[in-house]
Design a protein around this motif. Structure first.
Motif, PDB file in Angstrom:
ATOM      1  N   SER A  65      43.702  24.698  47.308  1.00 58.35           N
ATOM      2  CA  SER A  65      43.404  25.956  46.623  1.00 58.35           C
ATOM      3  C   SER A  65      44.197  26.123  45.345  1.00 58.35           C
ATOM      4  O   SER A  65      43.992  27.069  44.601  1.00 58.35           O
ATOM      5  CB  SER A  65      43.662  27.133  47.557  1.00 58.35           C
ATOM      6  OG  SER A  65      45.021  27.155  47.935  1.00 58.35           O
ATOM      7  N   GLU A  89      37.767  23.214  47.318  1.00 62.36           N
ATOM      8  CA  GLU A  89      37.713  24.068  48.509  1.00 62.36           C
ATOM      9  C   GLU A  89      36.315  24.194  49.082  1.00 62.36           C
ATOM     10  O   GLU A  89      36.151  24.434  50.272  1.00 62.36           O
ATOM     11  CB  GLU A  89      38.231  25.477  48.167  1.00 62.36           C
ATOM     12  CG  GLU A  89      39.732  25.553  48.098  1.00 62.36           C
ATOM     13  CD  GLU A  89      40.217  26.982  48.208  1.00 62.36           C
ATOM     14  OE1 GLU A  89      40.962  27.270  49.151  1.00 62.36           O
ATOM     15  OE2 GLU A  89      39.823  27.814  47.359  1.00 62.36           O
ATOM     16  N   GLU A 200      43.682  28.680  55.611  1.00 63.49           N
ATOM     17  CA  GLU A 200      42.627  28.737  54.599  1.00 63.49           C
ATOM     18  C   GLU A 200      41.663  27.564  54.695  1.00 63.49           C
ATOM     19  O   GLU A 200      40.550  27.626  54.199  1.00 63.49           O
ATOM     20  CB  GLU A 200      43.238  28.818  53.192  1.00 63.49           C
ATOM     21  CG  GLU A 200      44.078  27.620  52.809  1.00 63.49           C
ATOM     22  CD  GLU A 200      44.635  27.697  51.375  1.00 63.49           C
ATOM     23  OE1 GLU A 200      44.335  28.651  50.657  1.00 63.49           O
ATOM     24  OE2 GLU A 200      45.373  26.778  50.998  1.00 63.49           O
ATOM     25  N   SER A 247      41.909  32.920  54.255  1.00 62.56           N
ATOM     26  CA  SER A 247      43.089  32.841  53.414  1.00 62.56           C
ATOM     27  C   SER A 247      43.728  34.215  53.272  1.00 62.56           C
ATOM     28  O   SER A 247      43.042  35.212  53.031  1.00 62.56           O
ATOM     29  CB  SER A 247      42.727  32.201  52.072  1.00 62.56           C
ATOM     30  OG  SER A 247      42.692  33.155  51.068  1.00 62.56           O
ATOM     31  N   THR A 594      44.604  33.693  46.354  1.00 63.95           N
ATOM     32  CA  THR A 594      43.466  33.035  45.699  1.00 63.95           C
ATOM     33  C   THR A 594      42.433  34.131  45.418  1.00 63.95           C
ATOM     34  O   THR A 594      42.394  35.134  46.111  1.00 63.95           O
ATOM     35  CB  THR A 594      42.845  31.932  46.573  1.00 63.95           C
ATOM     36  OG1 THR A 594      42.645  32.442  47.869  1.00 63.95           O
ATOM     37  CG2 THR A 594      43.726  30.710  46.636  1.00 63.95           C
TER      38      THR A 594
END
Lengths: 1001, 93
Positions: A65, A89, A200, A247, A594
């Motif tokens: 990420s 991702e 995540e 996440s 993120t």
């Protein structure tokens, strides 16, 4: 359609399950388990995008990420399009379509690439410096600057997906399911704590799960095999909830966290309909264990950004987890031992390594020896000084480092390659920890920030706490968990650990070059194209604070928030400015960790659920009768009732005329209603209103004005004495909640001795106001047995009565200046009573009117609307309402402020009426009022607060506030508009029926 | 986001509450006898401390009761909560 860079199959990749996808309109395939990045690499594609400022070709750099470069647009030109998605991702699915961003016409040939050659004239602060002069040109510059800003394109169609929010309460939250997180979650859950484990990634086990090296063993098993067994066990524990693809975005105080659970982004589009896409988890955890791991650091040297240059750990992950070789001629460039793990794992898979460049001179750990044994050349004490290859790296040149590491010496050596792995050591992922208010400390020996003081019940374990080796982690984790969870023992007390890792590191933030810095491009922030040169320039120009350098150079301001480069920026600042790293501090880590979609943030609160709205009991009737609605606070109020093709103006004129000529009916149910009871109710009203209340007879109504303690008008309304110790207060529609809050405040905190009880009854009653010369006749039809004579039921009084069998309160009060009756009836009878009034009024052409007509009618009478004609700077004196301020009362809220030096000024803005020279000309509300528009600067005397065309007076009328206006009746003033000046004259604010004859007509 | 222990309802989310500024500012009993300066002192002047501060809070979306809180504004630690009319805990003075 090749996948020729697949190496030994990986158990995380299902090679029997092919998935085809498109990248820049070309079809490729990958396997189930691939990310877009791994699938592209397997197809030998490194060039994915262009950088933001110089449009330099950029490739995949990481496998997580933190990716700064490989960000793509998904499903261009569709409602599901999404910009700035990290290729590292996104898991591939059948039909995935991705395209490069920030390039035109294509990623291979990008016109903007010319910026790269213009870079000497595009230094840090370029825009600030260049577009300063002439100031008036900014608007022209801005158009072009805005056009070239931004990376991807946001969607233009409504989002077809569903999002939701969910609250979760747990005893222990574990963030990160690497080896530390798994151990912590298992220990916590097995000791009876309700535990939540989040990661995540789509798989558990962090980076340990794909480490197959013989050099790292736990209880004599390869670390990944040992961990796999642990993972299988935790999946069976009842009180442990595990969420992957989740996440954590934010870690707030008091262990309140927000996490984004991604539910459908890995599914083909046709399987997503009707499913929740993202779920925002609002987590309250009694205890939090952060096991968020660490991010590998790049190295900063000339041209360190070419496609084919990756983090060494990413190369390892692509080969071990996805079975993909990032290159066929690999070079590893490092300043620490961890890159040797990568080298060994590549070597074991048969992926060729050309050389290892190591900053360190003396290195001889077991890992290093293993490499040397296999005849791979290690250049010890060397550094990369440059790289070559425009769209893919093809060569590097290296030189020896001087003893102090500040210069390069000797001659240049060139080595061919197609992939360069770099490893600058590790940075603990302390983002969430600092968001929660935690304080960091700097550890000099390996130049990392690690958690120091915790602001809540939480700990950090594993590499996010600066423990980078397996034995460091596992030798301390048991004690940490015992202390933190307050338990006696764990099953991890006597682990046998084999770890061959030498911790020595040679940290040089900006590696030296044979060229002067001005001639190099050592990137610090890849996405925003900030180089070490820019940071040094900022320091030369006098910037010292890290926060200023960040904003001036844009370091760390991209979608990746500088996860890779921020430490180097700090290092370079500290080296250049001669300050200590630990004293510089860091820039603030802000949520989200993120990026989040807007959908995640708003959840289900879209469309009509964006904000709740309140409907009166008569709402349906208004809808059936084609009313247009206006939002007043959260209420939907009928605004006007257009007939056929009537415009708003026409409808309002008709309604206003009808209300004065015969009869009008208004739904006033939204007015705030507060029921006041208690033996001190009268005294209480005395203290909160400006006028006197003790002598109000039972059955009578009185208008009241409420001030703030600063003397400014706060609210108004009519209050009725229902009984000796019982009143009902009405407030403005918008002010109901705050008035109740304010009254409660005084009652509870200043005057607790008063025996008074307040109850909000706004929603309990429907309020129907019938006004006009025929209102008495209509009410007498609706309530035949009520004596409506002026003697028995005069203006400002009230009666308890019944309509059929339904109890109601009728007040004879007026906001229009007409004779007027207000029926208050239990809410669920509201609509039927309204209909009854309509039926009874038919013969008198009873006309329903909305808020616009109500405003017009009251303006004709010069009645104020709090919040429209007042703005929290108006005293009752300013409003020419001296008559309502009691001189006799010793005290009331705001009284003392009415004779402060400021409030007694004669030249305060005061409420006045305005009539235009041309009676057809209607003023604009908010328009400025001046005396003389020819002199510059023009002195502003006041502004128009309410303005209408009055059909009853057949002229334009307005209310306004003007400095010293009270004494200016008859004064001619000017209202300057864009293309004209309007002549107005100040008048008394009461335009119609000054003698109040109509109230009893 | 704080977890606040309402003295009447128990522990609740901060979103249910509203802050009401500095605590223990008593409304003068005889405002008319104060000078402009004295009245301004009561009306406008607040300490706004970085550190331990005495505050008023109200459980708006709950019992609607006002109460006092001792809070360290530098780290948001809630040190004490007590009802209106109760004496403030002396150890934080």
């Amino acid at each position: 359609m090749t996948n020729n860079l697949r190496v030994k199959s990986s158990k995380f990749i299902d090679e029997t399950y092919k998935i085809s996808f498109k990248f820049n309109n070309k079809t490729y395939y990958g396997y189930k388990g691939d990310t877009l990045a791994s699938a592209l690499l397997a197809n030998n594609i490194h060039l994915v995008g262009r950088s933001f400022k110089y449009h330099r070709p950029r490739g995949i750099m990481t496998a997580g990420s933190e990716e700064p470069n490989a960000i793509v647009q998904l499903h261009k030109n569709t409602s599901r399009t999404e910009p700035n998605v990290r290729a590292t991702e996104i898991e591939i699915y059948e039909g995935l379509e991705a395209s490069s961003q920030n390039c035109w016409p294509s990623v291979n040939f990008d016109i903007g690439g010319i910026n790269n050659f213009l870079s000497p004239v595009l230094p840090a602060g370029f825009y600030y410096k260049t577009f300063m002069w002439p100031a008036s040109f900014w608007e022209k510059y801005e158009y072009f600057i805005r056009k070239s800003a931004g990376l991807g394109k946001s969607p233009t169609e409504p989002d077809p997906d569903i999002y939701e929010h969910k609250y979760i309460h747990c005893d222990v939250l574990v963030i990160g399911a690497g080896i530390s997180g798994i151990i912590a979650a298992k220990t916590s859950a097995k000791n009876g704590f309700k535990t939540l484990l989040l990661d995540e990634k789509p798989h558990l086990g962090g980076s340990t799960i794909y480490q197959n090296s013989e050099y790292f063993k736990i209880n004599n098993q390869i670390s990944s095999s040992w961990l796999e067994k642990e993972i299988n066990e935790i999946k069976k524990i009842d009180n442990l909830e595990i969420k992957t693809r989740t996440s954590v975005a934010a870690f707030h105080g008091y262990n309140f966290l927000l996490a984004r659970e991604n539910l459908t982004d890995h599914l083909p589009l046709h399987q997503r309909d009707g499913k929740v896409r993202h779920r925002l988890l609002k987590i309250r955890a009694k205890k939090v264990i952060s096991a968020t791991g660490s991010l590998e650091r790049p190295l900063v040297f000339d041209n360190n950004d070419r496609p084919g240059i990756l983090l060494s750990s990413a190369i390892e992950k692509y080969s071990n987890l996805f079975g993909v070789a990032c290159g066929q001629k690999n070079i590893i460039f490092t300043n620490n031992d961890s890159a040797y793990e990568t080298a060994i794992s590549l070597f074991q898979k048969g992926i060729k390594i050309e050389a290892i460049i190591d900053n360190r001179e003396n290195v001889d750990s077991k890992l290093v020896k293993e490499i040397e044994k296999n005849n791979i050349k290690i250049y010890k004490g060397y550094t990369v000084v440059n790289t070559f290859g425009y769209k893919r790296i093809n060569k590097i040149s290296i030189m020896q480092l001087s003893k102090d590491g500040q210069k390069v010496v000797g001659s240049k050596i060139s080595i061919d390659c197609d992939c360069l792995g770099m490893s600058g050591g590790w940075t603990p992922a302390v983002h969430l920890f600092t968001q929660s208010g935690g304080k960091l400390k700097f550890r000099d020996e390996d130049q990392v920030f690690i958690p120091d003081t915790y602001p809540s019940d939480q700990i950090s374990i594993g590499s996010c706490n600066g423990e980078f080796t397996l034995d460091e982690i596992l030798s301390s984790i048991s004690k940490k968990l015992k202390d933190f969870l307050n338990i006696k023992k764990t099953e991890y007390e006597n682990l046998e650990i084999q770890s061959h890792f030498n911790k020595t590191k040679r940290n040089i933030w900006l590696l030296p070059s044979d060229k002067i810095i001005g001639k190099t491009k050592p990137f610090v922030d890849y996405q925003n194209d900030a180089t070490a040169k820019d940071i040094k320039l900022a320091l030369r120009e006098g910037f010292r604070s890290i926060e200023h350098v960040k904003r001036y150079t844009t370091t760390g301001m991209g979608t990746d928030q500088g996860k890779l480069g921020n430490m180097h920026a700090l290092g370079i600042i500290s080296e250049t400015a001669g300050s200590k790293m630990g004293e510089l501090g860091t820039t603030t880590f802000r949520p989200p960790y993120t990026p989040l979609t807007f959908g995640t943030i708003v959840g289900r609160n879209v469309g009509e659920y964006f904000d709740v709205f309140r409907k009166t009991p008569i709402h349906d009737w208004h809808v059936e009768n084609k009313a247009k609605f206006e939002n007043v606070g959260q209420w939907k109020r009928a605004w006007f009732y257009p007939k056929k093709n009537e415009s708003m103006h026409e409808a309002v004129q008709r309604e206003s005329k009808a209300a004065r000529d015969s009869a009008g009916i208004l739904d006033a149910s939204t007015l705030g209603k507060i029921d006041i009871k208690g033996t001190d109710a009268s005294e209480f009203l005395n203290r909160v209103y400006t006028n006197a209340w003790s002598k109000l007879d039972i059955g009578k109504c009185r208008y009241g004005l409420m001030l703030n303690e600063d003397g400014m008008v706060y609210d108004d309304g009519v209050t009725t004495r229902l009984d000796e110790n019982h009143y009902i207060m009405t407030t403005t529609t918008g002010g109901a909640a705050t008035v109740l809050g304010k009254l409660e405040d005084y009652l509870q905190t200043e005057w607790p001795e008063l025996d008074v009880y307040l109850t909000s009854v706004t929603d309990h009653y429907a309020t129907i106001s019938v006004c006009g010369p025929n209102s008495k006749k209509i009410i007498s039809k609706v309530i035949p047995n009520l004596d409506l004579s002026d003697e028995k039921f005069p203006h400002m009084s009230f009666k308890n009565t019944k309509i059929d069998k339904v109890k109601c309160r009728v007040m004879r009060i007026s906001f229009t200046g007409e004779q007027s009756y207000e029926i208050n009836v239990q809410a669920n009878y509201g609509k039927s009573v309204w209909k009854k009034c309509m039926e009874a009024g038919k013969e008198f052409n009873i006309t329903p009117y909305g808020t616009e007509t109500m405003h017009l009618l009251r303006a004709e009478k010069g009645f104020i609307i709090v919040g429209q004609d007042t703005d929290a700077t108006m005293t009752p004196i300013d409003l020419q309402m001296d008559w309502i301020v009691s001189k006799k009362k010793y005290d009331f809220i705001g009284k003392r402020s009415l004779y402060r030096s400021d409030t007694i000024r004669e030249d305060r803005k005061q409420l006045i009426g305005l009539v235009t020279e041309n009676p057809k000309e209607v003023l604009e509300e908010g328009a400025q009022i001046v005396l003389d528009a020819s002199k510059s600067p023009v002195e502003m005397l006041g502004h128009v607060t309410s303005s209408y065309y009055s059909p009853n007076l057949e002229k334009s009328i307005a209310l306004g506030v003007v400095k010293g206006g009270k004494n200016m009746i008859g004064q001619k003033l000017i209202i300057p508009m864009e293309n004209k000046q309007i002549n107005v004259t100040i008048t008394d604010p009461v335009f119609l029926d000054k003698e109040n004859k109509r109230l009893n007509a | 986001m704080f977890l606040i222990h309402c003295p009447y309802c128990g522990e609740r989310e901060q979103s249910e509450f509203k802050a009401g500024g500095e605590a223990h500012i008593v409304r003068p009993k005889q405002p008319t006898e104060l000078s402009d300066d004295q009245w301004a002192e009561y009306l406008f002047m607040r300490k706004n401390i970085k550190g331990v501060q005495f505050e008023r809070w109200v459980h708006t979306h709950g019992c609607r009761k006002w109460f006092n809180m001792v809070r360290d504004t530098s780290n948001d630690e809630i040190k004490a909560i007590y009802k209106m009319g109760e004496k403030p805990p002396t150890k934080y003075k």
